[in-house]
Scaffold this motif. Structure first.
Motif, short mmCIF file in Angstrom:
data_model
loop_
_atom_site.label_atom_id
_atom_site.label_comp_id
_atom_site.label_asym_id
_atom_site.label_seq_id
_atom_site.Cartn_x
_atom_site.Cartn_y
_atom_site.Cartn_z
N SER A 144 5.63 16.93 -8.28
CA SER A 144 5.31 17.72 -7.08
C SER A 144 4.57 19.02 -7.38
CB SER A 144 6.58 18.00 -6.30
OG SER A 144 7.47 18.78 -7.08
N VAL A 145 4.10 19.20 -8.60
CA VAL A 145 3.32 20.39 -8.92
C VAL A 145 2.01 20.36 -8.11
CG1 VAL A 145 2.06 21.62 -10.74
CG2 VAL A 145 4.26 20.56 -11.24
N PRO A 146 1.68 21.44 -7.39
CA PRO A 146 0.44 21.44 -6.62
C PRO A 146 -0.79 21.31 -7.53
CG PRO A 146 1.83 23.28 -5.99
CD PRO A 146 2.45 22.66 -7.20
N VAL A 147 -1.72 20.46 -7.10
CA VAL A 147 -2.95 20.23 -7.86
C VAL A 147 -4.15 20.52 -6.97
CG1 VAL A 147 -4.37 18.52 -9.06
CG2 VAL A 147 -1.88 18.47 -9.32
N LEU A 148 -5.01 21.40 -7.46
CA LEU A 148 -6.26 21.75 -6.78
C LEU A 148 -7.40 21.16 -7.60
CD1 LEU A 148 -7.88 23.39 -4.67
CD2 LEU A 148 -7.67 25.36 -6.20
#
Length: 192
Positions: free
Chosen positions: A79-83
């Motif tokens: 669930s780590v945000p990825v941009l």
């Protein structure tokens, strides 16, 4: 107190790494970790806990899509945000990246105001998610403690009821105590 947040930046172009790291530095409490090689970035993400991942799409070897796919397979990184940053504005690429776990996109050349706003929003969500997980762990521990306390109270109640029976009928009370001692003697005898 400012919480230090780790931002992983993976891009094969050195100037982009420098630019993104400089922009991340403008965000309070953020430390950037830059990698020109996707596999090195994945290795870092395996050993460390990123709060945000910024990844380029077009890279030699492991591209941005493969990077996201592998990142999501690392335990605790689901669930780590990825941009994702890309010069490619094709919708099919975006759909595929979303399916693999990207959370947001920026098109090159990157607008610094938009970059900072999106990164800040994603870091805020990451921090809230961690606080929620910490709260859930704390609540689970509190439930465990309360349950243990209830069990102890129930045992105390049963003991007191046995004592009440003893006082009401000495023969029954004495019988209960004799049986308890006999059971204890047998248990100890079997252990020896």
């Amino acid at each position: 107190m400012t919480v230090v947040q780790n931002v992983l930046i993976v891009d094969d172009t050195e100037i982009n790494l420098i630019l993104f790291a400089a922009l991340v530095k403008k965000l309070d409490g953020c430390v950037s970790h830059t990698f020109a090689d996707a596999l090195e970035g994945l290795a870092w993400a395996t050993e460390n806990d990123p709060d945000l991942v910024i990844v380029d799409y077009m890279m030699p070897g492991v591209d941005g899509l493969e990077f996201i796919s592998r990142l999501r397979q690392i335990r605790g990184r689901e669930s780590v945000p990825v941009l994702m940053i890309t010069a490619n504005d094709q919708k099919q690429l975006r759909y595929r990246a979303l399916d693999l776990g990207a959370n947001d996109f920026l098109i090159k050349p990157v607008d610094k105001v938009e970059f900072l706003a999106r990164a800040k929003n994603m870091l805020t969500l990451s921090q809230a998610s961690r606080q929620l997980a910490d709260r859930a762990t704390w609540l689970a521990e509190e439930v465990r403690k309360a349950t243990a306390e209830i069990v102890a109270r129930e045992r105390e109640t049963v003991f007191r009821l046995c004592k009440a029976a003893e006082y009401r009928d000495p023969e029954t009370g004495a019988h209960i105590l004799r049986m308890a001692h006999r059971s204890e003697e047998r248990r100890v005898g079997k252990e020896c």
